[in-house]
Design a protein around this motif. Sequence first.
Motif, PDB file in Angstrom:
ATOM      1  N   ASP A  28       0.549  -3.606   1.652  1.00 61.13           N
ATOM      2  CA  ASP A  28       0.081  -4.639   2.571  1.00 61.13           C
ATOM      3  C   ASP A  28      -1.437  -4.581   2.690  1.00 61.13           C
ATOM      4  O   ASP A  28      -2.018  -3.499   2.859  1.00 61.13           O
ATOM      5  CB  ASP A  28       0.696  -4.450   3.964  1.00 61.13           C
TER       6      ASP A  28
ATOM      7  N   SER B 243       0.814  -9.372   1.126  1.00 58.01           N
ATOM      8  CA  SER B 243       1.259  -8.317   0.225  1.00 58.01           C
ATOM      9  C   SER B 243       0.582  -8.463  -1.129  1.00 58.01           C
ATOM     10  O   SER B 243       0.478  -9.567  -1.670  1.00 58.01           O
ATOM     11  CB  SER B 243       2.783  -8.388   0.042  1.00 58.01           C
TER      12      SER B 243
ATOM     13  N   GLU C 263       3.501   0.297   1.427  1.00 52.46           N
ATOM     14  CA  GLU C 263       4.070  -1.033   1.653  1.00 52.46           C
ATOM     15  C   GLU C 263       3.347  -2.108   0.855  1.00 52.46           C
ATOM     16  O   GLU C 263       3.819  -3.229   0.749  1.00 52.46           O
ATOM     17  CB  GLU C 263       4.004  -1.372   3.145  1.00 52.46           C
TER      18      GLU C 263
END
Length: 243
Positions: free
Chosen positions: A54, A26, A52
């Motif tokens: 990511d 992350s 997200e």
Amino acid sequence: MTSCYWESFNNLSGKVVMNASYFSFSTSSLLCCARRCKSQRKCLSINYDTIERDCILNFKSHVSSNTQLDTSSHIRSYDISIWSDEVLFMGGCSNHSCRYDLICNEGGSDQKMPYTCVQDTQCQWNDGCTACLQGSGQTIQANTPNYVAVGCYHAPNTNTGFNNYVNLRSQINWHDIGATIRACALEAKNRMLLYFGIEFYGECYMRNDTLEASYRLVSASKCTERCVLGVGAQHTLFVYQLQ
């Protein structure tokens, strides 16, 4: 180390590299994602999820892998080759020659080597066991044919389709198992064959076409048992393709 920051980029490909990830983490910065990829020669592309946050590192590029259209606009995907070392502030790791599976860290012993090459301890195995290969030596070897890992397979007793064979077991150096891979690659190159595989740590098999359906990929859970340091154990064949 220069801190990473968020920057917007245009001209997205609209495609995402699939089935080639070996590590994810992350981060709020696309630039940090690309910088992490650039520090490891194995990483050829990134997928970045802007929702997200990511970062997904891939061992294949848009050219070399299967791609699929990105139906969710929050996924950005790039080949790392489009990013310059200057944009990513690579510093001492600019144009580094760390071995493909190692990670470049800035700070070395002298000006000639302004970085160190460290082991990737956070890699995640994939089916076929190509994601987390560990070779030997710090930097890439000179005078070695270029090759890419195809996958680690359960091998039939006859190794169907491999009509060329050299036994390298007497030459195995357990402190440098990568030397066996390089020797097998050279054998394949000299015979003008495209594919080679290593079974039982030192048996070199070669061929010129892709594998039959009878070969099954070793599952990720069995990689450390059956596919040791890029060579196959008994009844297991680690296959490579010359580039």
